[in-house]
Design a protein around this motif. Sequence first.
Motif, mmCIF file in Angstrom:
data_model
loop_
_atom_site.group_PDB
_atom_site.id
_atom_site.type_symbol
_atom_site.label_atom_id
_atom_site.label_comp_id
_atom_site.label_asym_id
_atom_site.label_seq_id
_atom_site.Cartn_x
_atom_site.Cartn_y
_atom_site.Cartn_z
ATOM 1 N N LEU A 238 -0.761 13.723 8.703
ATOM 2 C CA LEU A 238 -1.274 12.923 9.805
ATOM 3 C C LEU A 238 -2.448 12.058 9.349
ATOM 4 C CD1 LEU A 238 -1.107 15.466 12.767
ATOM 5 C CD2 LEU A 238 0.337 13.448 12.409
ATOM 6 N N GLU A 239 -3.281 12.593 8.449
ATOM 7 C CA GLU A 239 -4.397 11.791 7.923
ATOM 8 C C GLU A 239 -3.866 10.619 7.102
ATOM 9 O OE1 GLU A 239 -8.458 13.311 7.757
ATOM 10 O OE2 GLU A 239 -7.551 14.817 6.453
ATOM 11 N N ARG A 240 -2.783 10.842 6.366
ATOM 12 C CA ARG A 240 -2.187 9.744 5.608
ATOM 13 C C ARG A 240 -1.624 8.691 6.559
ATOM 14 N NH1 ARG A 240 0.962 12.845 0.602
ATOM 15 N NH2 ARG A 240 -0.939 13.515 -0.479
ATOM 16 N N ALA A 241 -1.030 9.147 7.663
ATOM 17 C CA ALA A 241 -0.514 8.198 8.658
ATOM 18 C C ALA A 241 -1.659 7.389 9.255
ATOM 19 C CB ALA A 241 0.233 8.954 9.757
ATOM 20 N N GLU A 242 -2.767 8.069 9.557
ATOM 21 C CA GLU A 242 -3.937 7.367 10.089
ATOM 22 C C GLU A 242 -4.439 6.328 9.094
ATOM 23 O OE1 GLU A 242 -8.563 8.367 11.350
ATOM 24 O OE2 GLU A 242 -7.118 10.004 11.110
ATOM 25 N N ALA A 243 -4.446 6.692 7.807
ATOM 26 C CA ALA A 243 -4.902 5.758 6.781
ATOM 27 C C ALA A 243 -3.985 4.540 6.705
ATOM 28 C CB ALA A 243 -4.967 6.456 5.432
ATOM 29 N N GLU A 244 -2.673 4.749 6.799
ATOM 30 C CA GLU A 244 -1.728 3.630 6.718
ATOM 31 C C GLU A 244 -1.881 2.700 7.915
ATOM 32 O OE1 GLU A 244 2.299 4.733 5.973
ATOM 33 O OE2 GLU A 244 1.780 6.065 4.304
ATOM 34 N N ILE A 245 -2.105 3.283 9.089
ATOM 35 C CA ILE A 245 -2.293 2.454 10.278
ATOM 36 C C ILE A 245 -3.573 1.627 10.138
ATOM 37 C CG2 ILE A 245 -2.834 2.531 12.747
ATOM 38 C CD1 ILE A 245 -0.920 4.924 12.934
ATOM 39 N N ALA A 246 -4.654 2.282 9.675
ATOM 40 C CA ALA A 246 -5.915 1.560 9.491
ATOM 41 C C ALA A 246 -5.768 0.445 8.463
ATOM 42 C CB ALA A 246 -7.015 2.529 9.073
ATOM 43 N N THR A 247 -4.986 0.686 7.416
ATOM 44 C CA THR A 247 -4.769 -0.322 6.376
ATOM 45 C C THR A 247 -4.006 -1.526 6.927
ATOM 46 O OG1 THR A 247 -4.754 1.395 4.673
ATOM 47 C CG2 THR A 247 -3.779 -0.728 4.083
ATOM 48 N N SER A 248 -3.131 -1.288 7.894
ATOM 49 C CA SER A 248 -2.329 -2.370 8.446
ATOM 50 C C SER A 248 -3.116 -3.301 9.355
ATOM 51 C CB SER A 248 -1.144 -1.788 9.227
ATOM 52 O OG SER A 248 -1.587 -1.187 10.446
ATOM 53 N N LEU A 249 -4.311 -2.880 9.761
ATOM 54 C CA LEU A 249 -5.124 -3.691 10.664
ATOM 55 C C LEU A 249 -5.992 -4.661 9.870
ATOM 56 C CD1 LEU A 249 -6.269 -0.855 13.107
ATOM 57 C CD2 LEU A 249 -4.385 -2.476 13.422
ATOM 58 N N SER A 250 -6.306 -5.781 10.479
ATOM 59 C CA SER A 250 -7.111 -6.798 9.780
ATOM 60 C C SER A 250 -8.586 -6.440 9.773
ATOM 61 C CB SER A 250 -6.910 -8.167 10.441
ATOM 62 O OG SER A 250 -7.255 -8.097 11.824
ATOM 63 N N ASP A 251 -9.083 -5.743 10.803
ATOM 64 C CA ASP A 251 -10.494 -5.385 10.892
ATOM 65 C C ASP A 251 -10.662 -3.872 10.736
ATOM 66 O OD1 ASP A 251 -11.317 -8.007 11.388
ATOM 67 O OD2 ASP A 251 -10.875 -7.800 13.532
ATOM 68 N N LEU A 252 -11.688 -3.497 9.990
ATOM 69 C CA LEU A 252 -11.992 -2.083 9.787
ATOM 70 C C LEU A 252 -12.895 -1.614 10.929
ATOM 71 C CD1 LEU A 252 -11.564 0.306 7.955
ATOM 72 C CD2 LEU A 252 -13.450 -0.471 6.536
ATOM 73 N N THR A 253 -12.391 -0.684 11.741
ATOM 74 C CA THR A 253 -13.127 -0.200 12.898
ATOM 75 C C THR A 253 -13.178 1.323 12.871
ATOM 76 O OG1 THR A 253 -11.122 -0.152 14.263
ATOM 77 C CG2 THR A 253 -12.419 -2.186 14.288
ATOM 78 N N GLY A 254 -13.685 1.910 13.942
ATOM 79 C CA GLY A 254 -13.757 3.362 14.040
ATOM 80 C C GLY A 254 -15.084 3.884 13.508
ATOM 81 N N THR A 255 -15.121 5.203 13.302
ATOM 82 C CA THR A 255 -16.337 5.881 12.851
ATOM 83 C C THR A 255 -16.073 6.617 11.545
ATOM 84 O OG1 THR A 255 -17.133 6.190 15.120
ATOM 85 C CG2 THR A 255 -18.065 7.639 13.432
ATOM 86 N N LEU A 256 -16.976 6.474 10.602
ATOM 87 C CA LEU A 256 -16.928 7.193 9.334
ATOM 88 C C LEU A 256 -18.112 8.152 9.307
ATOM 89 C CD1 LEU A 256 -15.568 7.414 6.481
ATOM 90 C CD2 LEU A 256 -17.358 5.845 5.691
#
Length: 326
Positions: free
Chosen positions: A76-94
């Motif tokens: 699921l974390e890999r899926a989250e990473a792939e979805i984030a990579t597909s977006l043009s802007d980096l958002t969310g919380t680190l």
Amino acid sequence: MFDLHRLRLLRELKHRGTLAAVASALSYAPSSVSQQLSQLEAEVGVPLLEPAGRRVRLTAQAEILVAHTEAVLERLERAEAEIATSLSDLTGTLRIASFQTAALALVPTALGLLRDLHPQLRVHVTHMEPERSLPALLARDFDLVLAEEYPGNPNPRSSELEQEDLLDDPLHLALPEPADSPDTDSPTAALRSLHGHPWVVEPEGTAARHWAMALCRNAGFEPDVRFETTDLLLHLRLVEQKHAAAFLPDLVWYGHSPTVALRQLPRGQRARRISTVVRRGRSRHPAVLACRDALLRAVALHSGRAQGGTALELISRGAARSRRPR
């Protein structure tokens, strides 16, 4: 099919140790956690918990479930990473955890780089020593941890974590003045000359304390520990005021000139390794990649101030040398 939410509660119990700790971390009532785990037992059809004094522990069948849950969560974390990579802007919380000297010397610069490049990314930083932050990383309290390893004292390596080298931070013997040992003495002799002097070290149970005690004992003496703290700036101040001897890393000075007399340590004991650690499956997340890149650039800029080199030269050299997955 087993309920993933309840499986995660079982996993949390393995990593946090008690129902109360799970409830506190997830903002649940302990009775709610207990009820959810009872329902999971009914789904599985076998006992998952057994008494262990005043606590409970996982049965062998529960350990099997947790191992599979880890694999599902990694995917699921890999899926989250792939979805984030597909977006043009980096958002969310680190969420980052860092020990003190890295938090002071490297993290602010890295935060500035991240703010300029990814203004929509929210970064949350917690000051925490690796003895606590690495277990918290496994428990999903953080996304990335800055950790340190002292010579001969590697951190426990979990198969669920991925570690990447950031830099080797030189270590020195910091002398209170006046020094009893001449500059021509060997590192071991210089260390041994402080056998009767007060010392400041980190607390019991830390890797730095274990390393420091072993180093002194190998030199033939038991250090007179008068001061104990994880605050290396206090270590430095005590040496500056001639109250104690200490072992200090270069990052304490943030690239400025040392303010106390320093001596070289014996061979094989002259640097601690600093690394970034993430959970397996999260290393390709764009926020993690951006943070690791920003930290490498912060290392290069710090090195440039310390050595007088240009930042761009050091960035390119540092990236090639330091990105060694482990």
